[in-house]
Design a protein around this motif. Structure first.
Motif, short mmCIF file in Angstrom:
data_model
loop_
_atom_site.label_atom_id
_atom_site.label_comp_id
_atom_site.label_asym_id
_atom_site.label_seq_id
_atom_site.Cartn_x
_atom_site.Cartn_y
_atom_site.Cartn_z
N GLU A 203 0.84 -1.19 0.00
CA GLU A 203 0.00 0.00 0.00
C GLU A 203 0.89 1.25 0.00
OE1 GLU A 203 -3.11 -1.19 -0.31
OE2 GLU A 203 -3.68 0.93 -0.25
N VAL A 204 0.46 2.29 -0.72
CA VAL A 204 1.25 3.53 -0.73
C VAL A 204 0.33 4.70 -0.39
CG1 VAL A 204 2.68 5.08 -2.12
CG2 VAL A 204 2.72 2.61 -2.59
N ILE A 205 0.70 5.51 0.59
CA ILE A 205 -0.05 6.74 0.88
C ILE A 205 0.89 7.93 0.72
CG2 ILE A 205 -1.49 8.00 2.53
CD1 ILE A 205 -2.04 5.45 4.00
N PRO A 206 0.56 8.84 -0.22
CA PRO A 206 1.44 10.01 -0.39
C PRO A 206 1.29 10.98 0.77
CG PRO A 206 -0.51 10.21 -1.78
CD PRO A 206 -0.60 8.85 -1.13
N LEU A 207 2.36 11.68 1.11
CA LEU A 207 2.26 12.79 2.06
C LEU A 207 1.91 14.05 1.27
CD1 LEU A 207 5.29 12.14 4.45
CD2 LEU A 207 3.02 11.12 4.44
N ALA A 208 1.69 15.16 1.95
CA ALA A 208 1.41 16.42 1.26
C ALA A 208 2.64 16.82 0.45
CB ALA A 208 1.05 17.49 2.28
N SER A 209 2.44 17.68 -0.54
CA SER A 209 3.56 18.08 -1.40
C SER A 209 4.50 19.02 -0.64
CB SER A 209 3.02 18.79 -2.64
OG SER A 209 2.29 19.94 -2.26
N ALA A 210 5.77 19.02 -1.07
CA ALA A 210 6.75 19.89 -0.41
C ALA A 210 7.83 20.29 -1.39
CB ALA A 210 7.39 19.17 0.78
N GLN A 211 8.52 21.36 -1.06
CA GLN A 211 9.66 21.78 -1.87
C GLN A 211 10.79 22.20 -0.93
OE1 GLN A 211 9.36 25.38 -4.43
NE2 GLN A 211 10.03 24.03 -6.07
N ASP A 212 11.99 21.74 -1.27
CA ASP A 212 13.20 22.04 -0.51
C ASP A 212 13.97 23.16 -1.22
OD1 ASP A 212 15.27 21.75 1.33
OD2 ASP A 212 16.12 19.98 0.38
N HIS A 213 14.99 23.68 -0.59
CA HIS A 213 15.87 24.68 -1.19
C HIS A 213 17.28 24.19 -0.93
CE1 HIS A 213 12.06 26.65 -0.49
NE2 HIS A 213 12.41 27.64 -1.29
N LYS A 214 17.88 23.53 -1.93
CA LYS A 214 19.14 22.80 -1.69
C LYS A 214 20.38 23.70 -1.65
CE LYS A 214 17.88 18.31 -1.81
NZ LYS A 214 17.05 17.77 -2.87
N ALA A 215 20.37 24.74 -2.46
CA ALA A 215 21.60 25.56 -2.56
C ALA A 215 21.73 26.48 -1.34
CB ALA A 215 21.56 26.38 -3.84
N ILE A 216 22.96 26.86 -1.02
CA ILE A 216 23.21 27.65 0.18
C ILE A 216 22.71 29.09 0.07
CG2 ILE A 216 25.61 28.15 -0.56
CD1 ILE A 216 24.63 27.69 3.10
N PHE A 217 22.76 29.66 -1.15
CA PHE A 217 22.44 31.10 -1.28
C PHE A 217 21.10 31.34 -1.97
CE2 PHE A 217 27.26 31.25 -1.59
CZ PHE A 217 27.43 31.58 -0.25
N ASP A 218 20.56 32.53 -1.77
CA ASP A 218 19.31 32.96 -2.42
C ASP A 218 19.41 32.75 -3.93
OD1 ASP A 218 18.75 33.79 0.11
OD2 ASP A 218 18.12 35.81 -0.46
N GLY A 219 18.28 32.48 -4.55
CA GLY A 219 18.25 32.31 -6.00
C GLY A 219 18.88 31.00 -6.43
N ASP A 220 18.97 30.04 -5.51
CA ASP A 220 19.54 28.71 -5.79
C ASP A 220 20.98 28.80 -6.28
OD1 ASP A 220 17.16 27.54 -5.01
OD2 ASP A 220 16.36 27.43 -7.05
N ARG A 221 21.73 29.75 -5.74
CA ARG A 221 23.14 29.87 -6.11
C ARG A 221 24.02 29.25 -5.04
NH1 ARG A 221 24.73 34.65 -5.71
NH2 ARG A 221 22.86 35.34 -4.63
N GLY A 222 25.26 28.90 -5.46
CA GLY A 222 26.24 28.36 -4.52
C GLY A 222 26.11 26.86 -4.37
N PRO A 223 27.00 26.28 -3.56
CA PRO A 223 27.03 24.82 -3.43
C PRO A 223 25.77 24.25 -2.78
CG PRO A 223 28.61 25.87 -1.93
CD PRO A 223 28.07 26.95 -2.80
N ASN A 224 25.52 22.97 -3.02
CA ASN A 224 24.38 22.28 -2.42
C ASN A 224 24.62 22.01 -0.94
OD1 ASN A 224 22.35 22.04 -4.30
ND2 ASN A 224 23.22 20.21 -5.23
N THR A 225 23.52 21.98 -0.20
CA THR A 225 23.54 21.69 1.24
C THR A 225 22.58 20.52 1.48
OG1 THR A 225 21.60 23.02 1.75
CG2 THR A 225 23.71 24.18 1.63
N GLY A 226 22.36 20.19 2.75
CA GLY A 226 21.32 19.20 3.07
C GLY A 226 19.93 19.77 2.87
#
Ligand code: AMP
Ligand code: GLY
Length: 425
Positions: A203-226
């Motif tokens: 059985e599979v139950i989806p959770l609500a949708s979400a979005q992360d922000h991986k890059a360190i700086f605003d505008g998705d600039r710079g290296p990736n983070t957790g």
């Protein structure tokens, strides 16, 4: 019942926070936990990767359910070990956790079961890897095969940069044995989404949708983070995208893992790239996302504990999850230097004032207590999370919380949730 949460980050604080609200639960323990979990649970100083010690603790304390937060204990086989001793545990087996622990395994699974993803090659030698890079051209993405805390991926803008990343990883300098094999893949354009679902293998139950922000700086600039912040719901996940994620990605992965002889139980997290309503899979994670877990659990109306138990027992059929209509936004506050070497031991001010704001919860991650004061002890230090009637309202509250907190060298992104606002939400 007694519940043990394994881990000590923001995700685990959110899990403890939610689990402690369950009428089924009399006591929560967290190993090792942090100063945030200490107010809701008994912290026990066992590290998340000390799985034999964790087993000993769970047995002696009579733990009824163990919930594993991070990926390391999963890939060390904590679930297999606990099950061997008849203990209930939420998370995938060691074999099933390879869906995250080995990017080569994960990509091969996607290819075999027709799960949409970027074209790729797997390499252990520099020369064929460089030939593949030259043939494909840039931009191109180089990934260490093993676990690297979200930092083992280089999105290279030139062929030279990609080749340098390959040499660095294969030499063992960058990520040790996690980089002894690399996946090189086609660069995908689009907007990312974190699509999480719980499954008992059938059985599979989806959770609500979400979005992360991986890059360190605003505008998705710079290296990736957790991950520097997350919110839910994410309007990039339209009904069409939701259906594609469920049918083409999550259900195929769950069926594929069962067919491979390693049925998947736990949270399956698909990192998606969305473009023109089509989805491609960037990666799978074998656990709740951090920080996605924080806004998701703040929005969850249902009691989480019966769901976790049903997954552990294989009885998820017939269940559903209810969500609050409100949006939730989590802004991560990180230490100076993150995602590189960080400074530690800086005194944090304003925590109580932030927690007192209406709709705001401050989840601890890299914090520790020193002489009665809370100080920084890691890269991602806090996840200031807020509910609001809209994403915009939740953003405003979360940043109000952020504004009351301070320490030397603190850094955070100022554009968490902006992509939702750009879509007119
Ligand atoms: P992963 O750990 O594989 O999800 O990669 C970490 C991050 O790198 C993703 O969240 C994306 O931002 C980026 N990334 C990974 N693979 C690709 C790709 N094929 N094309 C573009 N960006 C990517
Ligand atoms: N926030 C991304 C992750 O947990 O991997």
């Amino acid at each position: 019942m007694k519940v043990l949460v394994v881990g000590g980050g923001g995700r685990e604080h959110a899990l403890v926070w939610k689990i402690a609200q369950s009428p089924l639960v009399s006591q929560v323990y967290c190993t090792p936990g942090n100063p945030g979990t200490a107010s809701l649970a008994v912290n026990v100083p066992i590290k998340a990767d000390e799985i034999d010690k964790l087993l000993g603790f769970a047995k002696s304390e009579g733990i009824d359910l163990t919930v594993v937060g991070p990926e390391q204990p999963l890939s060390l086989g904590i679930v297999d070990l606990f099950q061997e001793y008849g203990l209930k545990v939420f998370g995938p087996s060691r074999a099933a956790a390879r869906i995250e622990a080995s990017k080569a395994f994960s990509k091969d699974l996607m290819r075999k079961y027709d799960i949409p993803t970027a074209a790729y090659g797997v390499f252990t030698e520099v020369e064929p890897a460089e030939a593949f890079i030259r043939q494909t051209g840039a931009p191109i993405v180089v990934k260490a095969d093993g676990l690297a805390a979200g930092k083992g991926v280089v999105v290279a803008l030139t062929v030279e940069e990609a080749a340098a990343a390959v040499r660095e990883m294969l030499s063992g300098n960058a990520f040790g044995s996690a980089g002894s094999r690399v996946v090189i893949e086609e660069f995908l354009e689009g907007e990312e989404a974190s699509f999480l679902a719980i499954t008992d293998g059938k059985e599979v139950i989806p959770l609500a949708s979400a979005q992360d922000h991986k890059a360190i700086f605003d505008g998705d600039r710079g290296p990736n983070t957790g991950g520097m912040g997350a919110y839910s719901p994410a309007p990039v996940v339209t009904p069409q995208v939701h259906d594609a994620a469920m049918e083409q990605v999550v259900r195929r992965a769950v069926a594929g893992m069962a067919a491979e002889g390693c049925p998947y139980r736990g949270v399956l997290y698909a990192g998606l790239m969305v473009k023109d309503g089509q989805v491609k899979t960037l990666e799978f994670n074998a656990r709740f996302g951090d920080p996605e877990c924080q806004p998701l659990l703040m929005r969850m109306k249902s009691d989480l504990v019966p769901l976790l138990l049903a997954v552990a027992e294989g009885s998820l059929a017939g269940r559903s999850i209810e969500w609050h209509d409100q949006a939730a936004v989590c802004v991560v506050m990180a230490a100076e230097g993150y995602p590189g070497e960080v400074t530690k031991g800086d005194a944090i001010s304003g925590l109580e004032a932030a927690d007192m704001l209406e709709g705001v919860t401050v989840f601890h991650a890299g914090t520790t207590e020193r002489d009665g004061a809370v100080v920084t002890s890691g890269g991602r230090v806090l996840g200031v999370t807020a509910l609001g009637t809209t994403v915009a309202a939740a953003i405003a509250r979360a940043y109000q919380g952020v504004g009351t907190i301070n320490w030397r060298g603190v850094q955070f992104r100022r554009d968490i949730g902006q992509k939702a606002l750009n879509r007119g939400v």
